[in-house]
Design a protein around this motif. Structure first.
Motif, PDB file in Angstrom:
ATOM      1  N   GLY A 168       0.785  -1.234   0.000  1.00 15.11           N
ATOM      2  CA  GLY A 168       0.000   0.000   0.000  1.00 15.11           C
ATOM      3  C   GLY A 168       0.811   1.274   0.000  1.00 15.11           C
ATOM      4  N   GLN A 169       2.095   1.206  -0.410  1.00 13.31           N
ATOM      5  CA  GLN A 169       2.983   2.368  -0.299  1.00 13.31           C
ATOM      6  C   GLN A 169       3.090   3.208  -1.555  1.00 13.31           C
ATOM      7  N   PHE A 170       2.832   2.608  -2.713  1.00 16.15           N
ATOM      8  CA  PHE A 170       3.222   3.243  -3.970  1.00 16.15           C
ATOM      9  C   PHE A 170       2.013   3.744  -4.761  1.00 16.15           C
ATOM     10  N   THR A 171       2.218   4.842  -5.416  1.00 16.51           N
ATOM     11  CA  THR A 171       1.208   5.363  -6.340  1.00 16.51           C
ATOM     12  C   THR A 171       1.894   5.854  -7.609  1.00 16.51           C
ATOM     13  N   VAL A 172       1.183   5.762  -8.718  1.00 21.44           N
ATOM     14  CA  VAL A 172       1.619   6.327  -9.997  1.00 21.44           C
ATOM     15  C   VAL A 172       0.434   7.098 -10.555  1.00 21.44           C
ATOM     16  N   ASP A 173       0.656   8.354 -10.853  1.00 24.47           N
ATOM     17  CA  ASP A 173      -0.411   9.239 -11.332  1.00 24.47           C
ATOM     18  C   ASP A 173      -1.573   9.271 -10.338  1.00 24.47           C
ATOM     19  N   GLY A 174      -1.220   9.219  -9.045  1.00 21.43           N
ATOM     20  CA  GLY A 174      -2.223   9.329  -8.008  1.00 21.43           C
ATOM     21  C   GLY A 174      -2.995   8.058  -7.714  1.00 21.43           C
ATOM     22  N   ARG A 175      -2.625   6.973  -8.323  1.00 24.43           N
ATOM     23  CA  ARG A 175      -3.353   5.717  -8.132  1.00 24.43           C
ATOM     24  C   ARG A 175      -2.412   4.641  -7.593  1.00 24.43           C
ATOM     25  N   GLY A 176      -2.907   3.861  -6.632  1.00 21.29           N
ATOM     26  CA  GLY A 176      -2.131   2.749  -6.116  1.00 21.29           C
ATOM     27  C   GLY A 176      -2.193   1.556  -7.052  1.00 21.29           C
ATOM     28  N   PHE A 177      -1.350   0.581  -6.802  1.00 18.43           N
ATOM     29  CA  PHE A 177      -1.329  -0.611  -7.652  1.00 18.43           C
ATOM     30  C   PHE A 177      -0.821  -1.803  -6.850  1.00 18.43           C
ATOM     31  N   ALA A 178      -1.200  -2.977  -7.282  1.00 23.36           N
ATOM     32  CA  ALA A 178      -0.724  -4.214  -6.652  1.00 23.36           C
ATOM     33  C   ALA A 178       0.590  -4.639  -7.297  1.00 23.36           C
ATOM     34  N   LEU A 179       1.415  -5.335  -6.532  1.00 27.97           N
ATOM     35  CA  LEU A 179       2.684  -5.868  -7.049  1.00 27.97           C
ATOM     36  C   LEU A 179       2.765  -7.333  -6.649  1.00 27.97           C
ATOM     37  N   ARG A 180       2.086  -8.169  -7.393  1.00 32.69           N
ATOM     38  CA  ARG A 180       2.064  -9.595  -7.082  1.00 32.69           C
ATOM     39  C   ARG A 180       3.453 -10.185  -7.283  1.00 32.69           C
ATOM     40  N   THR A 181       3.969 -10.847  -6.244  1.00 32.96           N
ATOM     41  CA  THR A 181       5.292 -11.475  -6.295  1.00 32.96           C
ATOM     42  C   THR A 181       5.116 -12.969  -6.102  1.00 32.96           C
ATOM     43  N   ALA A 182       5.515 -13.735  -7.101  1.00 39.71           N
ATOM     44  CA  ALA A 182       5.407 -15.196  -7.038  1.00 39.71           C
ATOM     45  C   ALA A 182       6.800 -15.795  -7.189  1.00 39.71           C
ATOM     46  N   ILE A 183       7.168 -16.645  -6.246  1.00 40.87           N
ATOM     47  CA  ILE A 183       8.475 -17.312  -6.284  1.00 40.87           C
ATOM     48  C   ILE A 183       8.241 -18.816  -6.218  1.00 40.87           C
ATOM     49  N   THR A 184       8.852 -19.549  -7.107  1.00 41.70           N
ATOM     50  CA  THR A 184       8.785 -21.012  -7.080  1.00 41.70           C
ATOM     51  C   THR A 184      10.203 -21.561  -7.061  1.00 41.70           C
ATOM     52  N   GLU A 185      10.372 -22.700  -6.424  1.00 39.33           N
ATOM     53  CA  GLU A 185      11.686 -23.351  -6.442  1.00 39.33           C
ATOM     54  C   GLU A 185      11.521 -24.858  -6.309  1.00 39.33           C
ATOM     55  N   LEU A 186      12.451 -25.577  -6.927  1.00 41.20           N
ATOM     56  CA  LEU A 186      12.544 -27.033  -6.849  1.00 41.20           C
ATOM     57  C   LEU A 186      13.930 -27.379  -6.329  1.00 41.20           C
ATOM     58  N   HIS A 187      14.029 -28.410  -5.495  1.00 40.52           N
ATOM     59  CA  HIS A 187      15.318 -28.739  -4.896  1.00 40.52           C
ATOM     60  C   HIS A 187      15.441 -30.241  -4.683  1.00 40.52           C
ATOM     61  N   GLY A 188      16.672 -30.678  -4.552  1.00 35.85           N
ATOM     62  CA  GLY A 188      16.937 -32.083  -4.266  1.00 35.85           C
ATOM     63  C   GLY A 188      18.310 -32.250  -3.653  1.00 35.85           C
TER      64      GLY A 188
END
Length: 436
Positions: A285-305
């Motif tokens: 909820g911190q950022f605005t561009v041209d007076g409007r807020g926006f979501a910043l979806r962050t998706a991280i996936t990992e595979l390990h062995g």
């Protein structure tokens, strides 16, 4: 576990009494001429043995007993071997810890031949104390208190567990995010290199901990962890990765929570395969561009062995993150050109080591190893921004780890670093680590 131990002690007492009664003479004639002094001495010895057994029984009843926890079981709890010490307690206080000191010597020029002046550094990276308390069979508290660089004090994790069932534990507090091979399992004698892999520092930013709650459990060969945590804070993202987005539990913004889940399978002792997934909104909820807020979806996936077989140790990991609306983030933060946060970040490594003493001295480890790692924190950038070629990197790490005992390790490696901008700087690393 405690009931079984008490049962064994009680059984020993009963068996001792029965054996004494059977072997004791029924009358002076049967005593075969033994004096009353000899019989009294035998009775005194029997009383002494009963007192010893009674003391052992009382020790068990007062919970001064350790429960065996294997390395695989510690990993299933999302912890390193030392960090799982409180789970070995039946009740009461548990203290354990680890530490690392690192020497880094950088080459005098980069791969293009340009002189650099990074110099040499000797740093006591961290001194850690695990403090835990086992309240009873169901409730426990566990924590990791860390002093970094000899003067910065922080809390790596601090949580309460309710062990509802062998397949279900409820956990809440400051939690290690269950991603990768190193973030939860980061004690220095659990990995070969002097420094942690770059992918697990930049993309899976070890040590990564956040406030939250969730569940932990094991069912047969499978183990899982699923948490709701405070999300990352995109004000700390950079062209060099997500590391600056960790909130570390300190007055964490919780406008946008995140979910992280992990599933592992241990088909046989010493072998682990699995993966994890993180998703959340990092804008908080911190950022605005041209007076409007926006979501910043962050998706991280990992595979390990990982596989530890007859002295060989294989490790492999692949990780990828994707951010939407990253163009708006870069604009909101006035990041231009090559300074832009990447839209897609990608990295991974393959590592192999062999303990030369595994077949002759299993109590000592002398392990040469090699790791190949590739990382690009700007694998893709938003339209209108450009890639920094130095963010597309390859690391070749060749080294030797020597553990004279299980709890102490000395590690040395040389790291060749190349990138698309031809500015990679090689370095020699030497580390001393311990755990208890």
């Amino acid at each position: 576990m405690r009931r079984k131990a008490i049962g064994r002690i009680v059984g020993a007492i009963v068996l001792g009494l029965v054996s004494s009664v059977i072997s004791a003479p029924a009358s002076p004639v049967q005593a075969g001429g033994r004096s009353s002094e000899q019989i009294e001495a035998d009775l005194d010895e029997l009383r002494r043995q009963i007192d010893v057994l009674a003391e052992e029984l009382e020790r068990l009843r007062s919970s001064e007993v350790e429960i065996e926890i294997t390395t695989d079981e510690a990993r299933q709890l999302g912890l390193g071997p030392a960090a799982a010490s409180v789970y070995r307690q039946d009740q009461g206080v548990s203290i354990a810890g680890y530490g690392e000191m690192l020497y880094e010597n950088f080459a005098g020029q980069d791969e293009s031949g340009t002189p650099v002046k990074k110099g040499t550094q000797l740093d006591f990276l961290r001194a850690v104390v695990y403090f835990g308390y086992r309240f009873n069979e169901k409730f426990l508290f566990n924590s990791e208190i860390e002093v970094e660089h000899a003067n910065e004090i922080g809390v790596e994790f601090a949580y309460v567990d309710y062990l509802a069932h062998p397949a279900l534990t409820l956990r809440g507090g400051l939690l290690l995010v269950p991603m990768g091979l190193t973030n939860e399992f980061h004690e220095p004698n659990t990995f070969f290199s002097a420094r942690r892999p770059e992918t697990e520092s930049r993309l899976l930013p070890s040590t990564w901990r956040e406030n939250g709650f969730g569940v932990v459990g094991t069912a047969g060969k499978f183990s899982y962890r699923a948490y709701v945590v405070n999300g990352l804070d995109a004000s700390g993202f950079s062209s060099n990765g997500l590391r600056g987005g960790r909130q570390k539990g300190s007055k964490a913004r919780f406008t946008d929570p995140a979910f992280v889940g992990r599933l592992d399978m241990t088909p046989t002792p010493g072998v682990l395969v699995g993966g994890s997934f993180y998703v959340g909104d990092s804008s908080q909820g911190q950022f605005t561009v041209d007076g409007r807020g926006f979501a910043l979806r962050t998706a991280i996936t990992e595979l390990h062995g990982q596989a530890q077989i007859r002295g060989f140790n294989f490790r492999a990991l692949y990780a990828r993150s994707a951010l939407n609306n990253v163009d708006l983030l870069n604009r909101a933060r006035s990041l231009e050109g090559e300074a832009a946060v990447g839209e897609v970040q990608e990295g991974g490594y393959i590592e192999v080591g062999y303990n030369l003493l595994s077949q002759v001295r299993p109590d000592i480890a002398l392990t040469p190893f090699y790791r190949f790692e590739a990382l690009d924190t700007q694998d893709s950038v938003a339209q209108g921004f450009s890639k920094d070629a130095t963010m597309d990197r390859v690391f070749h790490t060749l080294g030797l780890a020597f553990a004279p005992i299980q709890n102490v390790v000395v590690k040395a490696d040389y790291q060749w670093v190349v990138n698309e901008g031809e500015s990679g700087v090689n370095q020699l690393n030497v580390a001393l680590g311990y755990s208890f």
